[in-house]
Structures are given as structure tokens and as C-alpha cells.
Design a protein around this motif. Sequence first.
Motif, mmCIF file in Angstrom:
data_model
loop_
_atom_site.group_PDB
_atom_site.id
_atom_site.type_symbol
_atom_site.label_atom_id
_atom_site.label_comp_id
_atom_site.label_asym_id
_atom_site.label_seq_id
_atom_site.Cartn_x
_atom_site.Cartn_y
_atom_site.Cartn_z
ATOM 1 N N SER A 174 -2.447 -0.736 0.621
ATOM 2 C CA SER A 174 -1.786 -1.892 1.534
ATOM 3 C C SER A 174 -0.358 -2.312 1.007
ATOM 4 O O SER A 174 0.428 -2.395 1.629
ATOM 5 N N LEU A 175 -0.532 -2.094 -0.402
ATOM 6 C CA LEU A 175 1.008 -2.583 -1.058
ATOM 7 C C LEU A 175 1.991 -1.548 -0.934
ATOM 8 O O LEU A 175 3.105 -1.737 -0.906
ATOM 9 N N ARG A 176 1.415 -0.221 -1.069
ATOM 10 C CA ARG A 176 2.258 1.048 -0.637
ATOM 11 C C ARG A 176 2.983 1.040 0.752
ATOM 12 O O ARG A 176 4.029 1.234 0.696
ATOM 13 N N GLY A 225 6.810 0.513 1.761
ATOM 14 C CA GLY A 225 7.652 1.531 2.635
ATOM 15 C C GLY A 225 8.334 0.690 3.777
ATOM 16 O O GLY A 225 9.501 1.175 4.094
ATOM 17 N N ARG A 226 7.625 -0.281 4.269
ATOM 18 C CA ARG A 226 8.263 -1.113 5.458
ATOM 19 C C ARG A 226 9.526 -1.992 4.864
ATOM 20 O O ARG A 226 10.491 -1.909 5.260
ATOM 21 N N MET A 227 9.251 -2.412 3.582
ATOM 22 C CA MET A 227 10.361 -3.338 3.023
ATOM 23 C C MET A 227 11.619 -2.425 2.330
ATOM 24 O O MET A 227 12.723 -2.742 2.795
ATOM 25 N N LEU A 228 11.196 -1.146 2.065
ATOM 26 C CA LEU A 228 12.434 -0.393 1.533
ATOM 27 C C LEU A 228 13.276 0.194 2.818
ATOM 28 O O LEU A 228 14.234 0.534 2.850
ATOM 29 N N ALA A 229 12.353 0.505 3.990
ATOM 30 C CA ALA A 229 13.236 1.025 4.906
ATOM 31 C C ALA A 229 13.942 -0.158 5.726
ATOM 32 O O ALA A 229 15.292 0.147 6.121
ATOM 33 N N PHE A 277 4.186 -5.027 -8.216
ATOM 34 C CA PHE A 277 4.976 -4.633 -6.936
ATOM 35 C C PHE A 277 6.320 -4.934 -7.065
ATOM 36 O O PHE A 277 7.169 -4.055 -6.619
ATOM 37 N N GLY A 278 6.872 -6.112 -7.612
ATOM 38 C CA GLY A 278 8.111 -6.442 -7.408
ATOM 39 C C GLY A 278 8.858 -5.592 -8.436
ATOM 40 O O GLY A 278 10.059 -5.043 -8.173
ATOM 41 N N GLY A 279 8.263 -5.081 -9.380
ATOM 42 C CA GLY A 279 9.055 -4.195 -10.266
ATOM 43 C C GLY A 279 9.101 -2.997 -9.875
ATOM 44 O O GLY A 279 10.175 -2.125 -9.941
ATOM 45 N N ALA A 280 8.363 -2.305 -9.162
ATOM 46 C CA ALA A 280 8.381 -1.002 -8.454
ATOM 47 C C ALA A 280 9.450 -1.160 -7.339
ATOM 48 O O ALA A 280 9.992 0.116 -7.233
ATOM 49 N N ASP A 300 6.393 4.817 -6.698
ATOM 50 C CA ASP A 300 5.140 5.342 -7.092
ATOM 51 C C ASP A 300 5.261 5.508 -8.607
ATOM 52 O O ASP A 300 4.327 5.326 -9.060
ATOM 53 N N VAL A 301 6.402 6.280 -8.931
ATOM 54 C CA VAL A 301 6.589 6.424 -10.473
ATOM 55 C C VAL A 301 6.453 5.119 -11.264
ATOM 56 O O VAL A 301 5.680 4.993 -12.293
ATOM 57 N N GLU A 302 7.299 4.132 -10.941
ATOM 58 C CA GLU A 302 7.075 2.734 -11.631
ATOM 59 C C GLU A 302 5.604 2.030 -11.553
ATOM 60 O O GLU A 302 5.263 1.492 -12.301
ATOM 61 N N TRP A 303 5.172 2.189 -10.372
ATOM 62 C CA TRP A 303 3.884 1.476 -10.013
ATOM 63 C C TRP A 303 2.514 2.175 -11.080
ATOM 64 O O TRP A 303 2.236 1.524 -11.687
ATOM 65 N N GLN A 304 2.772 3.766 -11.088
ATOM 66 C CA GLN A 304 1.975 4.154 -11.929
ATOM 67 C C GLN A 304 2.088 4.002 -13.609
ATOM 68 O O GLN A 304 1.354 3.746 -14.234
ATOM 69 N N HIS A 305 3.543 3.579 -13.794
ATOM 70 C CA HIS A 305 3.744 3.347 -14.980
ATOM 71 C C HIS A 305 3.460 2.001 -15.484
ATOM 72 O O HIS A 305 3.123 1.944 -16.567
ATOM 73 N N SER A 306 3.445 1.065 -14.726
ATOM 74 C CA SER A 306 3.019 -0.334 -15.032
ATOM 75 C C SER A 306 1.844 -0.813 -14.670
ATOM 76 O O SER A 306 1.492 -1.848 -15.374
ATOM 77 N N ALA A 307 1.236 -0.115 -13.788
ATOM 78 C CA ALA A 307 0.024 -0.901 -13.153
ATOM 79 C C ALA A 307 -1.385 -0.831 -14.187
ATOM 80 O O ALA A 307 -1.923 -2.141 -14.330
ATOM 81 N N GLY A 308 -1.464 0.304 -14.934
ATOM 82 C CA GLY A 308 -2.574 0.261 -15.818
ATOM 83 C C GLY A 308 -4.036 0.122 -14.973
ATOM 84 O O GLY A 308 -4.073 0.245 -13.744
ATOM 85 N N ASP A 309 -4.927 -0.375 -15.812
ATOM 86 C CA ASP A 309 -6.213 -0.862 -15.079
ATOM 87 C C ASP A 309 -6.569 -1.974 -15.020
ATOM 88 O O ASP A 309 -7.830 -2.371 -14.873
ATOM 89 N N ARG A 310 -5.562 -3.010 -15.392
ATOM 90 C CA ARG A 310 -5.893 -4.262 -15.226
ATOM 91 C C ARG A 310 -5.018 -5.148 -14.248
ATOM 92 O O ARG A 310 -4.800 -6.314 -14.350
#
Lengths: 148, 290
Positions: free
Chosen positions: B120-122, B126-130, B67-70, B99-109
Motif C-alpha cells: 500500500s505504501l508503494r 507511485g501516486r505521490m511521485l506522479a 517512506f519519507g526517506g525513499a 524501491d532501492v532506498e526502501w530495501q536499503h533502509s527498511a530492514g526487518d524492524r
Amino acid sequence: MLKLNAGFSRKVGEANYGSRGASVQVELELESNLTSDPDGLMGRIRGLFDLARWSVDAELNGSAQPAAESSSTSNNGHQKVRLATVSQLRAIRAICRRRGLDPDRLGNERFGVGSVDELTLTEASTLIDELKAVPAASAAVGGNGGAR
Amino acid sequence: MTASTSDAAYRHALQVLEDPNRVAGQLIGRDYLSHSSIRTYQRCPLQFYFQYVAGLEPEFKSASLVFGGAIHAAIEQHFLRLLEGERTPTLDRLMHAFDVEWQHSAGDRVRYGRSETPASLRDLAGRMLAAFQAHEVSRLDSSAQLIGIEEELRAPIIADCPDVLGRIDLITATSGALRITDFKTARTGWHAAQVAEAAPQQLLYADLVQPLADSLGCRKIEIRWIVITKARQPVIEQHTLSPEPAQIARTRRIVRRVWQAITQENFYPNPSAMNCATCPYQQACREWEG
């Protein structure tokens, strides 16, 4: 416990029939079970001689000084000219791409560099400001050859 | 790990004379030190061993790390657009970068915390970036030059140690000062203890940016943390520090000691209720025979 002791010395000639020499002895304690591993033991001995040879050569070549605490200045104490950051270069290329400009040509015309990669930090900053100040439709920055 | 004390002593003897970058390459598979690796060693030398020496794949990724990375990727996108002279990007554009970074980093683990889901994290992002966009920290002072965004700097700043490599979130310059900014996401606002814990990394980075400051004629380096809280109504906090040379020198000496311990292969577990719960090498640790 096994003790290895390796020594190395070298003398180099200097002008007016002078010479300069350096020698070093290095001692290292090893586990005695290395005697049952001749290859391993030979490797340690070779390594120790490499170490001794390296330190003598470093001493003679004047490169055995400890690293400086900080490397923000060059050896002669003058500040190094810092090249543009990756972010600046990326921005210059992106703006040029949008405006149909050749960034390398622009860098050459404006600052006399062969490529934008050679711009300094301040030159890159100036170029970005200039590019941003000119409306996209009339992008003709850098046509009159500034100097470094 | 199976190396004898003599091996470690031999490596240490070599390290005194050999290029530390080469020693690092042989020992940890990379010819530099990052603050994150130093911090990992300080937290648990065995975790450092699993991650950097043995090269084990982590058993899971913490959702808060991804999350922090995204969030960082979205903020990077914001400042890149400013540097390129474009209009301030919309929230949708920042969320796309998230979203792009999340998909890139998250993987399945990914391991989620209680009550956390990807959705909920997305929403939280949104609230944090706003909140970030609405705050003055997202705007650049007209007198400030943007010098670097997620800029990677590397230099031999510590004697007898490998190069230090740092990735600096934001570098800006005004007439007299060069400022490095570190963006943080946190559950709650920061107190002095969190600033003190985060300081060594930025003190090292202050050392790394010194040539930039010299080149721009900046006499002062400022460190700034921008903390965005992970709350229903996120809050933006700013904390600053003007590093003293003695603080930087102390940080260098600590890193040197950590490096010496690494080259001597001082790897041992450091059990702690707080760290072990989030350690991605729990099974490897249980199986480690000592």
C-alpha cells in the motif's frame, strides 16, 4: 565537597626586551568521595592544570577570542571563494563520463585548475551549463583555455 | 548518565575552552550537531541520551520515516538527472530509486501504521511521485541554477557549539536569491503551525548556505517547503519564508542552550502521549531507573 584550585602563569619575550604575560586561577568543586579514588582525583587535577595552561596559552597566542556568530566571511572581512558543491562535481563527472571527456583536463583547459575539485561554485556552474549546451556527439568544450 | 554533577560541571568547564567538536565527539560520538539531534533533545532528553550518548539500536523503525526517506531518494534522482542535463526521468525510474532506498533502509524492524503494508505504501509512493512530476515544482525555472541536491554542508555557525551539519534537499539560485527547498511528506496539508515547527531547521540551514549566497552574489535567501500529501489524490503545496536575521540569531541561541544542557548531561524523560507512542526506545525507557 572538595575544592581544587589550580593556577598557571607564563611570560613570553617580545621585541626590544619587552615581555607579555598571562596568568589564570581555576577553581572547581568536586564530590568529596573522589578522595577514595586517587587515580580519578589525579586525573581531575591534571585536567584542571591542562585547562589553566590551555587558557593562558590561548590568551598569549591571541586565540582566546569567542567564536564568531557566523563564519560567512574570513577574518579580514572579505568574502571567501566558495568551492563547487558535491552535487555540481558529481554532475560534471557524470556528464564527462557519458561524453568520454576527462573532467580534470577539461577543468584545467577551461579554468586553469589542477582538478575539477578546485573549481569554484560559479566556475562549476558555468562548466555544467557549457557541457549541457553542447550536443553529446560534438562534445569539445573547453579546448581554448578560459581564464579564472 | 551515572556521571555526578561535578563530572558534568567539569565537562562544562572544559567545554568553555575546549574545541566543542572534540567535546561532542567524546560525548555523543560525532563531532557535530545535526538539527535532527537537537530536535530529538527538545522532544525528549532521555530519547536523545539513548540514541546519541548510549548509542542504543532503535527497537523499531517507523514505516513513515523509511517512506519519507525513499520519497526523498526518488526526488533526488529526478533533480540529479536535470542537473546532468538528461531528460526528465520517467515515473518507473523514480520508483526504482524509491524501491532501492526502501530495501536499503527498511530492514526487518519496520513498524507499520494501521492499514499500512509495503504494497500500500508503494502504491501511495507511485501516486505521490506522479503528482510531483506533473507539478511545476519538478521543473526548473530557466533562469535558475541548480547548485545542490541532498547537499551536506557543515560549518561552525554557532559560538561555543560544535559544527552544525545539515543535509539540504535542494539548493537553487536565481539572479538575486538563493533558495533552499525542503521536501516533506505529510498526511494532510500544512498550516502555519507546521511551518513554524519546521522553520528552525531551515533557519539553521539558511545560515549554512550564507557563504554560497555570498559567493554567487545573492543578496537574499529564501526558504521553501514543498509538501506532498499522502492522500488518494496527493496534493502539492508550497510554503515560503524569507528569514530575518533576528530569527536566525534566535535559533542559534536556542541551539546553544540545547548544547549547554547536553554537555551538562541533563537527561530526563519527557512523557507525552504523542511522542512516546512513536518513540523507538520504549522498552529502554521503561527499564531506565532514573
